[in-house]
Design a protein around this motif. Structure first.
Motif, PDB file in Angstrom:
ATOM      1  N   PHE A  26      39.520  49.013  36.417  1.00  0.00           N
ATOM      2  CA  PHE A  26      38.587  48.542  37.449  1.00  0.00           C
ATOM      3  C   PHE A  26      38.054  47.156  37.124  1.00  0.00           C
ATOM      4  N   VAL A  27      37.593  46.948  35.893  1.00  0.00           N
ATOM      5  CA  VAL A  27      36.939  45.686  35.551  1.00  0.00           C
ATOM      6  C   VAL A  27      37.938  44.561  35.304  1.00  0.00           C
ATOM      7  N   MET A  28      39.117  44.885  34.807  1.00  0.00           N
ATOM      8  CA  MET A  28      40.102  43.838  34.538  1.00  0.00           C
ATOM      9  C   MET A  28      40.672  43.245  35.821  1.00  0.00           C
ATOM     10  N   ASP A  29      40.644  44.013  36.895  1.00  0.00           N
ATOM     11  CA  ASP A  29      41.150  43.537  38.181  1.00  0.00           C
ATOM     12  C   ASP A  29      40.214  42.523  38.831  1.00  0.00           C
ATOM     13  N   CYS A  30      38.941  42.572  38.473  1.00  0.00           N
ATOM     14  CA  CYS A  30      37.919  41.803  39.184  1.00  0.00           C
ATOM     15  C   CYS A  30      38.166  40.294  39.108  1.00  0.00           C
ATOM     16  N   ALA A  31      38.254  39.658  40.282  1.00  0.00           N
ATOM     17  CA  ALA A  31      38.248  38.195  40.451  1.00  0.00           C
ATOM     18  C   ALA A  31      39.567  37.508  40.143  1.00  0.00           C
ATOM     19  N   LEU A  32      40.569  38.219  39.628  1.00  0.00           N
ATOM     20  CA  LEU A  32      41.792  37.535  39.214  1.00  0.00           C
ATOM     21  C   LEU A  32      42.492  36.822  40.369  1.00  0.00           C
ATOM     22  N   SER A  33      42.491  37.422  41.552  1.00  0.00           N
ATOM     23  CA  SER A  33      43.249  36.823  42.653  1.00  0.00           C
ATOM     24  C   SER A  33      42.688  35.483  43.095  1.00  0.00           C
ATOM     25  N   PHE A  34      41.351  35.288  42.957  1.00  0.00           N
ATOM     26  CA  PHE A  34      40.808  34.001  43.409  1.00  0.00           C
ATOM     27  C   PHE A  34      40.358  33.077  42.280  1.00  0.00           C
ATOM     28  N   PHE A  82      36.878  28.467  47.769  1.00  0.00           N
ATOM     29  CA  PHE A  82      36.493  29.880  47.750  1.00  0.00           C
ATOM     30  C   PHE A  82      37.298  30.613  48.817  1.00  0.00           C
ATOM     31  N   LEU A  83      37.008  31.886  49.001  1.00  0.00           N
ATOM     32  CA  LEU A  83      37.828  32.742  49.851  1.00  0.00           C
ATOM     33  C   LEU A  83      37.986  32.214  51.270  1.00  0.00           C
ATOM     34  N   GLU A  84      36.935  31.582  51.807  1.00  0.00           N
ATOM     35  CA  GLU A  84      37.023  31.103  53.188  1.00  0.00           C
ATOM     36  C   GLU A  84      37.999  29.932  53.344  1.00  0.00           C
ATOM     37  N   ASP A  85      38.424  29.337  52.246  1.00  0.00           N
ATOM     38  CA  ASP A  85      39.354  28.212  52.302  1.00  0.00           C
ATOM     39  C   ASP A  85      40.810  28.653  52.379  1.00  0.00           C
ATOM     40  N   ALA A  86      41.071  29.929  52.200  1.00  0.00           N
ATOM     41  CA  ALA A  86      42.443  30.447  52.198  1.00  0.00           C
ATOM     42  C   ALA A  86      42.686  31.328  53.416  1.00  0.00           C
ATOM     43  N   GLY A  87      43.926  31.319  53.891  1.00  0.00           N
ATOM     44  CA  GLY A  87      44.288  32.220  54.973  1.00  0.00           C
ATOM     45  C   GLY A  87      44.376  33.658  54.506  1.00  0.00           C
ATOM     46  N   ALA A  88      44.793  33.851  53.256  1.00  0.00           N
ATOM     47  CA  ALA A  88      44.849  35.178  52.638  1.00  0.00           C
ATOM     48  C   ALA A  88      44.797  35.000  51.135  1.00  0.00           C
ATOM     49  N   CYS A  89      44.060  35.877  50.477  1.00  0.00           N
ATOM     50  CA  CYS A  89      43.940  35.828  49.016  1.00  0.00           C
ATOM     51  C   CYS A  89      43.680  37.240  48.513  1.00  0.00           C
ATOM     52  N   SER A  90      44.686  37.869  47.940  1.00  0.00           N
ATOM     53  CA  SER A  90      44.515  39.221  47.403  1.00  0.00           C
ATOM     54  C   SER A  90      45.659  39.538  46.450  1.00  0.00           C
ATOM     55  N   SER A  91      45.465  40.562  45.631  1.00  0.00           N
ATOM     56  CA  SER A  91      46.446  40.927  44.602  1.00  0.00           C
ATOM     57  C   SER A  91      47.682  41.559  45.218  1.00  0.00           C
ATOM     58  N   LEU A  92      48.834  41.244  44.637  1.00  0.00           N
ATOM     59  CA  LEU A  92      50.106  41.847  45.040  1.00  0.00           C
ATOM     60  C   LEU A  92      50.588  42.878  44.026  1.00  0.00           C
ATOM     61  N   ASP A  93      50.599  42.496  42.755  1.00  0.00           N
ATOM     62  CA  ASP A  93      51.026  43.409  41.703  1.00  0.00           C
ATOM     63  C   ASP A  93      50.295  43.066  40.412  1.00  0.00           C
ATOM     64  N   PHE A  94      50.368  43.947  39.442  1.00  0.00           N
ATOM     65  CA  PHE A  94      49.655  43.710  38.183  1.00  0.00           C
ATOM     66  C   PHE A  94      50.385  44.388  37.036  1.00  0.00           C
ATOM     67  N   SER A 105      47.934  34.891  37.421  1.00  0.00           N
ATOM     68  CA  SER A 105      46.757  34.678  36.573  1.00  0.00           C
ATOM     69  C   SER A 105      46.627  35.816  35.572  1.00  0.00           C
ATOM     70  N   GLU A 106      45.782  35.573  34.551  1.00  0.00           N
ATOM     71  CA  GLU A 106      45.637  36.561  33.478  1.00  0.00           C
ATOM     72  C   GLU A 106      44.177  36.704  33.060  1.00  0.00           C
ATOM     73  N   SER A 107      43.821  37.938  32.731  1.00  0.00           N
ATOM     74  CA  SER A 107      42.515  38.261  32.156  1.00  0.00           C
ATOM     75  C   SER A 107      42.753  38.955  30.818  1.00  0.00           C
ATOM     76  N   GLN A 130      50.079  38.885  39.978  1.00  0.00           N
ATOM     77  CA  GLN A 130      50.598  37.957  40.974  1.00  0.00           C
ATOM     78  C   GLN A 130      49.871  38.273  42.282  1.00  0.00           C
ATOM     79  N   SER A 131      49.403  37.233  42.948  1.00  0.00           N
ATOM     80  CA  SER A 131      48.571  37.417  44.136  1.00  0.00           C
ATOM     81  C   SER A 131      49.080  36.548  45.278  1.00  0.00           C
ATOM     82  N   ILE A 132      48.773  36.974  46.482  1.00  0.00           N
ATOM     83  CA  ILE A 132      49.084  36.168  47.649  1.00  0.00           C
ATOM     84  C   ILE A 132      48.007  35.097  47.806  1.00  0.00           C
TER      85      ILE A 132
END
Length: 321
Positions: free
Chosen positions: A230-238, A247-259, A290-292, A308-310
Motif C-alpha cells: 500500500f505505502v510503496m505504491d503511493c505517489a510513484l506515478s506522478f 501536477f496531475l491537472e497538467d496531464a491527460g492521464a497519469c496512473s500506474s500500469l504495472d509494478f 520510477s522507483e521507490s 511503469q505508468s501511463i
C-alpha cells in the motif's frame, strides 16, 4: 470507511481461495470514483499471504492494473495456487469488482512468490542516494504546508487541495518529510512555481524522501506485507510530474500500469519508522518508469518498488522534449 490500513486491505473468506474485501477501496491521488491502486495491490498481497504457510515469506510481487477499481463497491479476490515446493510457493491472484449487470470485471492481476527463510551467503544493500536527517529532525506535512504559506505565499486553496488529495495517507500513516526532497519543497508538485534546491539537477537525478510508519498497530505478517504494498505504491506515478514542476491537472492521464515489489527481509515491522526514497528513471512514448526504495532504521534496505505508468498529454497539446 476503513479506520486503519489493515482494515482497508482486510478480506473475508467466501470459500477456499476466494475472498471479498471488508471495505470498498478508497480514493487518493485521483478524480471521480477511481480508487487508489495501493488499496487493490494491498488486498491482492493479503490474499496471496492467506494461502501460504507461516514459514514462507514474500520476496517478489509482480502485478498489472487491468482497469481502475471503483470506490463504490467491494472487491473480490481469487487465489490460484501455481507452485508449492519445500522452498518456494507461487500464487496468482485476480482482483475483480461486480458490475451493475452482475458480471465481474477484472481490475488487477498479481503474481506473488514466497520462499522459506535461508541464511545469507552475502549481506549488503545500497544506501540512499544522499544523507537525510533522522526522523526527529524532519517536519510533518502540516509543518511543511505552514512553511510554504508563510515563506512562499501558498494559497489556502492549494493547501486544502493537498490535504484532500492525500487524505488517505494521513489517515493511515505517520509521515515526516525530508526537507531536501522535491516533494517537501513543492508540495508534491502542487506548488509547481516554487523552485527547489534540486532544480539544477536532471529529472533522473532528483529525489524525494520521507519517514513513514503505520499509525495503527500492524499485527500479522500478512498485515505488514499488505501495508508495505500500500505505502510503496503511493505517489510513484506522478513523481515525474512533480520533478518537472507539474501536477496531475497538467496531464491527460497519469496512473500506474504495472509494478514490481521486491522484498529483501523476511522480518518487516512498519510499526517502526522507515525511510522511503523516490526517483524517476526514464520516460517516453506516453509512459514513465520510477522507483521507490525503503530502508529500516539500521540502514538495511527492506524493499523496492518499480512502476511503469501511463503519462499522456492533454488533448490538443503537442509534446515538448
Amino acid at each position: 470507511m476503513a479506520a486503519t490500513v489493515a482494515e482497508q486491505v482486510a478480506l473475508k473468506e467466501a470459500k477456499p481461495d476466494e475472498y471479498v474485501s471488508l471495505h470498498s477501496p478508497s480514493k487518493m491521488g485521483n478524480a471521480g470514483i477511481m480508487a487508489y491502486g495501493g488499496c487493490t495491490m494491498g488486498t491482492a498481497v493479503n490474499g496471496a499471504c492467506q494461502s501460504v504457510q507461516a514459514h514462507y515469506y514474500l520476496y517478489s510481487a509482480l502485478g498489472y492494473y487491468l482497469g481502475p477499481s471503483s470506490t463504490d463497491r467491494k472487491v473480490f479476490c481469487t487465489v490460484h495456487r501455481v507452485r508449492d515446493t519445500r522452498t518456494f510457493a507461487t500464487r496468482r491472484v485476480e482482483i475483480s469488482q461486480r458490475q451493475d449487470d452482475g458480471t465481474k470485471r477484472p481490475c488487477f492481476l498479481l503474481l506473488a512468490d514466497f520462499q522459506v527463510k535461508e541464511p545469507p551467503m552475502l549481506r549488503f544493500s545500497a544506501p540512499p542516494s544522499r544523507q537525510y536527517p533522522d526522523v526527529d529532525n524532519c517536519p510533518t506535512w502540516d509543518s511543511v504546508r505552514e512553511a510554504l504559506v508563510s515563506e512562499h505565499g501558498l494559497t489556502k486553496r492549494r493547501v486544502d487541495a493537498h490535504k484532500a488529495v492525500f487524505d488517505l495517507m494521513g489517515r493511515f500513516w505517520d509521515q515526516r518529510q525530508c526537507p531536501e526532497g522535491v516533494f517537501a519543497q513543492n508540495l508534491m508538485g502542487i506548488a509547481k512555481e516554487i523552485r527547489t534546491i534540486q532544480d539544477k539537477l536532471s529529472i533522473t537525478e532528483k529525489v524525494s524522501a520521507d519517514w513513514v510508519r503505520s499509525k495503527h498497530t500492524l499485527v500479522t505478517k500478512a498485515e505488514q506485507l499488505s501495508a508495505l504494498a500500500f505505502v510503496m505504491d503511493c505517489a510513484l506515478s506522478f513523481v515525474p510530474l512533480a520533478y518537472s514542476h507539474q501536477f496531475l491537472e497538467d496531464a491527460g492521464a497519469c496512473s500506474s500500469l504495472d509494478f514490481a515489489l521486491r522484498v529483501f527481509l523476511s522480518e518487516i515491522d512498519l510499526n517502526n519508522w522507515h525511510l522511503r526514497e523516490m526517483k524517476t528513471i526514464t520516460g517516453d512514448e506516453g509512459r514513465t518508469y520510477s522507483e521507490s526504495r525503503l530502508w529500516n532504521r539500521k540502514g538495511r534496505m527492506v524493499a523496492s518498488m518499480t512502476q511503469q505508468s501511463i503519462l499522456r498529454l492533454p488533448k490538443g497539446v503537442k509534446a515538448t522534449l
